[in-house]
Design a protein around this motif. Sequence first.
Motif, mmCIF file in Angstrom:
data_model
loop_
_atom_site.group_PDB
_atom_site.id
_atom_site.type_symbol
_atom_site.label_atom_id
_atom_site.label_comp_id
_atom_site.label_asym_id
_atom_site.label_seq_id
_atom_site.Cartn_x
_atom_site.Cartn_y
_atom_site.Cartn_z
ATOM 1 N N PRO A 70 0.824 -1.210 0.000
ATOM 2 C CA PRO A 70 0.000 0.000 0.000
ATOM 3 C C PRO A 70 0.855 1.256 0.000
ATOM 4 O O PRO A 70 1.947 1.276 0.564
ATOM 5 N N GLU A 91 -2.739 4.455 2.632
ATOM 6 C CA GLU A 91 -3.686 3.446 2.170
ATOM 7 C C GLU A 91 -3.870 2.352 3.213
ATOM 8 O O GLU A 91 -2.939 2.005 3.948
ATOM 9 N N TRP A 101 -5.276 -1.635 3.491
ATOM 10 C CA TRP A 101 -5.711 -2.843 2.790
ATOM 11 C C TRP A 101 -6.233 -3.847 3.810
ATOM 12 O O TRP A 101 -5.554 -4.182 4.781
ATOM 13 N N ARG A 120 -9.130 -2.513 -0.842
ATOM 14 C CA ARG A 120 -8.086 -1.488 -0.794
ATOM 15 C C ARG A 120 -8.767 -0.139 -0.593
ATOM 16 O O ARG A 120 -9.451 0.357 -1.463
#
Length: 245
Positions: free
Chosen positions: A25, A29, A31, A244
């Motif tokens: 990521p 971000e 995930w 995601r």
Amino acid sequence: MLTAWCGASPATAEPDDLVGLRPRPQRGELWLDTTLELNLSHQRGGSRAIAPDLWWGLSDQTSLGIAHSARSLARIDDLGGLCVLDCAERPRYAVAALVKHGLFETARLDVALQAGALLRDVDPWKPALLVGAAARWRRGRVALSATPYLQLGVANTDLGNRHRVVVPLRATVQPTCGWALGVHTGVEGELAVLRDAYHVPLAASTSARLSERLVVTAEAGFASLLGPQNTGYRSLLTVSLEARL
């Protein structure tokens, strides 16, 4: 070139491109990967486990993870997860804290260091350190990856927590946008007796893009099909949903 079939450059993947997805990521971000692990072997009682993994991008090069699945360790095995059915023949729990740091990334090649700690069982405790690397090469519709690492037991090594070497290998091909096929193999075994006691797992996988942020992957195969320590009856199936965010 990816531009010919998925509308993406080799360095940046569009939503329909699975082969070119970033292996870590980016900064900020999150995930979330939830895996259902099924042991299909009659000898092992057909156990079931749920294994959630969470990854966060600390920076574009560094990511941190809390993982429960064998998939997060590039293994074809029933390491533990959160076992919910027929748990007598497998660890009831396993969790790993992991960090990945990218060394360099080009249009075709990505190389990273990875390390962490793994805890299996609680009676007795089986803690271990994980040290290794990850590399992925990709061109057009094809990707090849390797994730070699050492699993070093730090306690109760005489009770099954022995040092291990794990060398997972994976090949992936994407016949069309949003759908990919893969083969997962490699070699692993106890470090002290690797030459005489290694085994070779083998599994096939398929991945499909459900939406811009959701990917589902199914993998089926054998934890130790070949080698001196082969136990071909240990068949496994995993189904993973990755979001995601």
